[in-house]
Scaffold this motif. Structure first.
Motif, short mmCIF file in Angstrom:
data_model
loop_
_atom_site.label_atom_id
_atom_site.label_comp_id
_atom_site.label_asym_id
_atom_site.label_seq_id
_atom_site.Cartn_x
_atom_site.Cartn_y
_atom_site.Cartn_z
N GLY A 110 0.82 -1.20 0.00
CA GLY A 110 0.00 0.00 0.00
C GLY A 110 0.86 1.25 0.00
O GLY A 110 1.86 1.32 0.72
N PHE A 111 0.47 2.23 -0.84
CA PHE A 111 1.25 3.44 -0.98
C PHE A 111 1.19 4.34 0.26
O PHE A 111 2.21 4.92 0.65
CB PHE A 111 0.77 4.20 -2.22
CG PHE A 111 1.66 5.32 -2.64
CD1 PHE A 111 2.88 5.07 -3.25
CD2 PHE A 111 1.30 6.64 -2.43
CE1 PHE A 111 3.71 6.10 -3.64
CE2 PHE A 111 2.12 7.68 -2.82
CZ PHE A 111 3.33 7.41 -3.42
N PRO A 112 0.02 4.52 0.91
CA PRO A 112 -0.01 5.39 2.10
C PRO A 112 0.94 4.94 3.20
O PRO A 112 1.57 5.78 3.85
CB PRO A 112 -1.48 5.31 2.55
CG PRO A 112 -2.25 4.98 1.32
CD PRO A 112 -1.35 4.06 0.54
N ALA A 113 1.04 3.65 3.42
CA ALA A 113 1.95 3.16 4.46
C ALA A 113 3.40 3.47 4.12
O ALA A 113 4.20 3.81 5.00
CB ALA A 113 1.76 1.65 4.65
N MET A 114 3.75 3.40 2.84
CA MET A 114 5.13 3.71 2.44
C MET A 114 5.44 5.19 2.64
O MET A 114 6.52 5.54 3.14
CB MET A 114 5.35 3.33 0.98
CG MET A 114 6.79 3.49 0.52
SD MET A 114 6.94 3.76 -1.26
CE MET A 114 6.30 5.44 -1.40
N VAL A 115 4.50 6.06 2.26
CA VAL A 115 4.73 7.50 2.42
C VAL A 115 4.82 7.85 3.90
O VAL A 115 5.67 8.65 4.32
CB VAL A 115 3.62 8.30 1.72
CG1 VAL A 115 3.80 9.79 1.98
CG2 VAL A 115 3.63 8.02 0.23
N GLY A 116 3.95 7.27 4.72
CA GLY A 116 4.01 7.52 6.15
C GLY A 116 5.31 7.05 6.76
O GLY A 116 5.91 7.71 7.62
N ALA A 117 5.80 5.89 6.31
CA ALA A 117 7.08 5.38 6.80
C ALA A 117 8.22 6.29 6.38
O ALA A 117 9.14 6.55 7.16
CB ALA A 117 7.31 3.97 6.28
N ALA A 118 8.16 6.79 5.15
CA ALA A 118 9.22 7.70 4.67
C ALA A 118 9.25 8.98 5.50
O ALA A 118 10.32 9.48 5.86
CB ALA A 118 8.99 8.03 3.20
N ASP A 119 8.09 9.50 5.83
CA ASP A 119 8.02 10.71 6.65
C ASP A 119 8.60 10.46 8.04
O ASP A 119 9.37 11.27 8.57
CB ASP A 119 6.57 11.17 6.76
CG ASP A 119 6.42 12.40 7.64
OD1 ASP A 119 6.89 13.49 7.25
OD2 ASP A 119 5.84 12.27 8.74
N ALA A 120 8.25 9.31 8.63
CA ALA A 120 8.76 8.98 9.97
C ALA A 120 10.27 8.79 9.95
O ALA A 120 10.98 9.19 10.88
CB ALA A 120 8.07 7.72 10.49
N MET A 121 10.80 8.21 8.89
CA MET A 121 12.23 7.96 8.82
C MET A 121 13.03 9.25 8.71
O MET A 121 14.06 9.42 9.37
CB MET A 121 12.54 7.04 7.63
CG MET A 121 12.10 5.61 7.85
SD MET A 121 12.75 4.44 6.62
CE MET A 121 11.79 4.88 5.19
N THR A 122 12.55 10.18 7.88
CA THR A 122 13.29 11.43 7.73
C THR A 122 13.22 12.29 8.99
O THR A 122 14.13 13.11 9.23
CB THR A 122 12.73 12.23 6.54
OG1 THR A 122 11.31 12.42 6.72
CG2 THR A 122 12.98 11.51 5.24
N LYS A 123 12.18 12.13 9.79
CA LYS A 123 12.04 12.91 11.01
C LYS A 123 12.76 12.29 12.21
O LYS A 123 12.97 12.96 13.21
CB LYS A 123 10.56 13.11 11.35
CG LYS A 123 9.82 14.02 10.38
CD LYS A 123 8.35 14.13 10.72
CE LYS A 123 7.63 15.08 9.75
NZ LYS A 123 6.17 15.14 10.01
N SER A 124 13.12 11.02 12.10
CA SER A 124 13.74 10.34 13.24
C SER A 124 15.26 10.29 13.17
O SER A 124 15.92 10.09 14.18
CB SER A 124 13.20 8.91 13.34
OG SER A 124 13.57 8.16 12.18
N ALA A 125 15.84 10.47 11.96
CA ALA A 125 17.29 10.36 11.82
C ALA A 125 17.74 11.16 10.60
O ALA A 125 16.93 11.54 9.76
CB ALA A 125 17.72 8.90 11.69
N ASP A 126 19.04 11.37 10.53
CA ASP A 126 19.64 12.14 9.43
C ASP A 126 19.89 11.20 8.25
O ASP A 126 20.98 10.65 8.09
CB ASP A 126 20.94 12.79 9.90
CG ASP A 126 21.54 13.69 8.82
OD1 ASP A 126 20.84 14.00 7.84
OD2 ASP A 126 22.73 14.08 8.97
#
Length: 241
Positions: A110-126
């Motif tokens: 599912g595309f929404p889960a991937m976009v949400g994961a991408a957002d969480a990853m960029t906000k949690s680490a460099d």
């Protein structure tokens, strides 16, 4: 060739094959329904070792489908297998240089889960988002790049967010990938954002100071003259004394 059931698995398989023997990564073949195949070329002995390493990696990942080794393929095989697409580079077969960073892959259904994961990853680490890949059956993979600790932290955060939104399918962290592997992965170049320029006719613009009316200018001049006259008393003539 080694086939898997997810894009992170096929990239991890390709990494194992490149590091196991002196082979050249031709690329990936995506055949739908989540099936991907990593294709390498080289000497028969090297290919045999590479395929064995790739099969073991795919099996450990739990998404192995099949594998095949074709000795001395004829050029006409290009009609079904893109083995000659990078023929000019095959003369430069050799183990590439190890990178000093890591690559992370997170696959969701599912595309929404991937976009949400991408957002969480960029906000949690460099980390840097490289691109995303879709391989059918609703499977979407986000690729990130950064130092190994940052990639590990980002992948963990992305896993939690993907599970919260939808379905997490697969993850893979590749430390110090070879140059050949990085060159085979999709990458999107993002232009730097331009600074916002405010239009000149906004209300926030400071209005230029208007010149004072003539009467005000005259009054100001007269007042200044009077002040100077009061500060210095007039000189008296001899007759007045």
């Amino acid at each position: 060739m080694v086939a898997t059931e997810s894009f992170p698995a096929v990239v991890g398989t390709a990494d194992a094959m490149l590091k196991a023997a002196d082979v050249f990564l031709v690329g990936y073949e995506k055949t739908g329904s989540g099936h991907c195949t990593a294709i390498v070329r080289g000497g028969i002995a090297d290919i045999r070792m590479a395929v064995q390493a790739g099969v073991e990696t795919a099996q450990d990942f739990g998404q192995y489908v099949s594998s095949s080794l074709i000795p001395r393929p004829l050029p006409n095989l290009e009609a079904v297998l893109p083995i000659c697409a990078r023929w000019n580079e095959l003369g430069q077969v050799g183990r590439g240089k190890l990178g000093n960073q890591a690559i992370g892959l997170l696959e969701t259904r599912g595309f929404p889960a991937m976009v949400g994961a991408a957002d969480a990853m960029t906000k949690s680490a460099d980390v840097q988002l490289m691109s995303h890949e879709t391989i059918g059956d609703g499977l979407c993979t986000i690729l990130i790049r950064g130092s190994l600790p940052n990639v590990a932290i980002a992948i963990e955060a992305g896993m939690h967010e993907a599970e919260r939104i939808g379905e997490l399918h697969a993850v893979m962290v590749i430390p110090r990938p070879l140059d050949d592997l990085e060159d085979s992965l999709p990458r999107v170049e993002i232009e730097a954002e331009q600074p916002l320029r405010l239009p000149l006719n906004l209300d926030t613009k400071q209005e230029e100071a208007e010149p004072l009316p003539l009467e005000a200018s005259t009054a100001t001049t007269a007042a200044e003259a009077l002040a100077v006259e009061l500060e210095s008393p007039p000189e008296l003539s001899t007759e007045e004394l």
